[in-house]
Design a protein around this motif. Sequence first.
Motif, PDB file in Angstrom:
ATOM      1  N   ALA A  18      11.044  -7.858   6.697  1.00  0.00           N
ATOM      2  CA  ALA A  18      10.139  -6.800   7.144  1.00  0.00           C
ATOM      3  C   ALA A  18       8.897  -7.382   7.823  1.00  0.00           C
ATOM      4  O   ALA A  18       8.463  -6.887   8.870  1.00  0.00           O
ATOM      5  N   LEU A  19       8.329  -8.421   7.234  1.00  0.00           N
ATOM      6  CA  LEU A  19       7.129  -9.031   7.808  1.00  0.00           C
ATOM      7  C   LEU A  19       7.409  -9.679   9.159  1.00  0.00           C
ATOM      8  O   LEU A  19       6.547  -9.687  10.034  1.00  0.00           O
ATOM      9  N   LYS A  20       8.611 -10.217   9.327  1.00  0.00           N
ATOM     10  CA  LYS A  20       8.975 -10.860  10.599  1.00  0.00           C
ATOM     11  C   LYS A  20       8.920  -9.859  11.754  1.00  0.00           C
ATOM     12  O   LYS A  20       8.604 -10.212  12.876  1.00  0.00           O
ATOM     13  N   LYS A  21       9.189  -8.596  11.460  1.00  0.00           N
ATOM     14  CA  LYS A  21       9.188  -7.547  12.489  1.00  0.00           C
ATOM     15  C   LYS A  21       7.780  -7.083  12.858  1.00  0.00           C
ATOM     16  O   LYS A  21       7.591  -6.424  13.865  1.00  0.00           O
ATOM     17  N   CYS A  22       6.804  -7.426  12.039  1.00  0.00           N
ATOM     18  CA  CYS A  22       5.432  -6.974  12.248  1.00  0.00           C
ATOM     19  C   CYS A  22       4.774  -7.769  13.382  1.00  0.00           C
ATOM     20  O   CYS A  22       4.713  -8.999  13.331  1.00  0.00           O
ATOM     21  N   ALA A  23       4.277  -7.077  14.362  1.00  0.00           N
ATOM     22  CA  ALA A  23       3.681  -7.733  15.533  1.00  0.00           C
ATOM     23  C   ALA A  23       2.435  -8.531  15.189  1.00  0.00           C
ATOM     24  O   ALA A  23       2.109  -9.498  15.886  1.00  0.00           O
ATOM     25  N   SER A  24       1.727  -8.156  14.137  1.00  0.00           N
ATOM     26  CA  SER A  24       0.495  -8.868  13.791  1.00  0.00           C
ATOM     27  C   SER A  24       0.734 -10.165  13.020  1.00  0.00           C
ATOM     28  O   SER A  24      -0.189 -10.936  12.816  1.00  0.00           O
ATOM     29  N   VAL A  25       1.976 -10.424  12.607  1.00  0.00           N
ATOM     30  CA  VAL A  25       2.303 -11.654  11.879  1.00  0.00           C
ATOM     31  C   VAL A  25       2.698 -12.725  12.895  1.00  0.00           C
ATOM     32  O   VAL A  25       3.758 -12.660  13.511  1.00  0.00           O
ATOM     33  N   ALA A  26       1.817 -13.704  13.056  1.00  0.00           N
ATOM     34  CA  ALA A  26       2.064 -14.785  14.012  1.00  0.00           C
ATOM     35  C   ALA A  26       2.914 -15.892  13.411  1.00  0.00           C
ATOM     36  O   ALA A  26       3.709 -16.527  14.106  1.00  0.00           O
ATOM     37  N   ARG A  27       2.733 -16.114  12.109  1.00  0.00           N
ATOM     38  CA  ARG A  27       3.456 -17.196  11.441  1.00  0.00           C
ATOM     39  C   ARG A  27       3.751 -16.762  10.017  1.00  0.00           C
ATOM     40  O   ARG A  27       2.889 -16.208   9.340  1.00  0.00           O
ATOM     41  N   LEU A  28       4.994 -17.013   9.576  1.00  0.00           N
ATOM     42  CA  LEU A  28       5.441 -16.555   8.262  1.00  0.00           C
ATOM     43  C   LEU A  28       6.039 -17.719   7.496  1.00  0.00           C
ATOM     44  O   LEU A  28       6.951 -18.398   7.975  1.00  0.00           O
ATOM     45  N   PHE A  29       5.516 -17.947   6.293  1.00  0.00           N
ATOM     46  CA  PHE A  29       5.979 -19.010   5.411  1.00  0.00           C
ATOM     47  C   PHE A  29       6.528 -18.392   4.138  1.00  0.00           C
ATOM     48  O   PHE A  29       6.097 -17.317   3.729  1.00  0.00           O
ATOM     49  N   CYS A  30       7.447 -19.114   3.483  1.00  0.00           N
ATOM     50  CA  CYS A  30       7.943 -18.687   2.189  1.00  0.00           C
ATOM     51  C   CYS A  30       8.095 -19.914   1.298  1.00  0.00           C
ATOM     52  O   CYS A  30       8.690 -20.922   1.692  1.00  0.00           O
ATOM     53  N   ALA A  31       7.518 -19.817   0.095  1.00  0.00           N
ATOM     54  CA  ALA A  31       7.556 -20.936  -0.837  1.00  0.00           C
ATOM     55  C   ALA A  31       8.227 -20.507  -2.133  1.00  0.00           C
ATOM     56  O   ALA A  31       7.755 -19.582  -2.763  1.00  0.00           O
ATOM     57  N   PRO A  32       9.296 -21.086  -2.564  1.00  0.00           N
ATOM     58  CA  PRO A  32      10.011 -22.147  -1.881  1.00  0.00           C
ATOM     59  C   PRO A  32      10.972 -21.636  -0.813  1.00  0.00           C
ATOM     60  O   PRO A  32      11.427 -22.394   0.024  1.00  0.00           O
ATOM     61  N   GLY A  33      11.305 -20.342  -0.864  1.00  0.00           N
ATOM     62  CA  GLY A  33      12.251 -19.813   0.102  1.00  0.00           C
ATOM     63  C   GLY A  33      13.682 -20.078  -0.319  1.00  0.00           C
ATOM     64  O   GLY A  33      13.951 -20.472  -1.451  1.00  0.00           O
ATOM     65  N   SER A  34      14.602 -19.836   0.595  1.00  0.00           N
ATOM     66  CA  SER A  34      16.024 -20.065   0.344  1.00  0.00           C
ATOM     67  C   SER A  34      16.733 -20.200   1.685  1.00  0.00           C
ATOM     68  O   SER A  34      16.126 -19.978   2.739  1.00  0.00           O
ATOM     69  N   ASP A  35      18.017 -20.519   1.638  1.00  0.00           N
ATOM     70  CA  ASP A  35      18.782 -20.641   2.882  1.00  0.00           C
ATOM     71  C   ASP A  35      18.794 -19.320   3.651  1.00  0.00           C
ATOM     72  O   ASP A  35      18.701 -19.302   4.877  1.00  0.00           O
ATOM     73  N   GLY A  36      18.892 -18.203   2.936  1.00  0.00           N
ATOM     74  CA  GLY A  36      18.895 -16.899   3.586  1.00  0.00           C
ATOM     75  C   GLY A  36      17.554 -16.554   4.209  1.00  0.00           C
ATOM     76  O   GLY A  36      17.489 -15.986   5.294  1.00  0.00           O
ATOM     77  N   ILE A  37      16.482 -16.905   3.526  1.00  0.00           N
ATOM     78  CA  ILE A  37      15.137 -16.612   4.013  1.00  0.00           C
ATOM     79  C   ILE A  37      14.791 -17.476   5.221  1.00  0.00           C
ATOM     80  O   ILE A  37      13.987 -17.077   6.066  1.00  0.00           O
ATOM     81  N   ALA A  38      15.415 -18.623   5.339  1.00  0.00           N
ATOM     82  CA  ALA A  38      15.103 -19.572   6.420  1.00  0.00           C
ATOM     83  C   ALA A  38      15.271 -18.961   7.805  1.00  0.00           C
ATOM     84  O   ALA A  38      14.631 -19.409   8.757  1.00  0.00           O
ATOM     85  N   GLY A  39      16.081 -17.925   7.926  1.00  0.00           N
ATOM     86  CA  GLY A  39      16.241 -17.259   9.216  1.00  0.00           C
ATOM     87  C   GLY A  39      15.053 -16.395   9.595  1.00  0.00           C
ATOM     88  O   GLY A  39      14.876 -16.050  10.756  1.00  0.00           O
TER      89      GLY A  39
END
Length: 69
Positions: A18-39
Amino acid sequence: MKVLVVGGGGREHALCLALKKCASVARLFCAPGSDGIAGAAECLPDLLTTHVEGIVAFAKTMEIDLVVV
């Protein structure tokens, strides 16, 4: 805006998508994340959810605007 999502499960995956679709989000990180989130976000596999000091240090260093826990 730079955003950090903390976690690596299904809820965090949905948040990152959802955040990836937001125009105001220039950079998105996830800690620790996962293989699915990596996309959708830049995963930080060495930054575990229990390493609060590391999360805070990363957020300060990268000048993160929003942290979603």
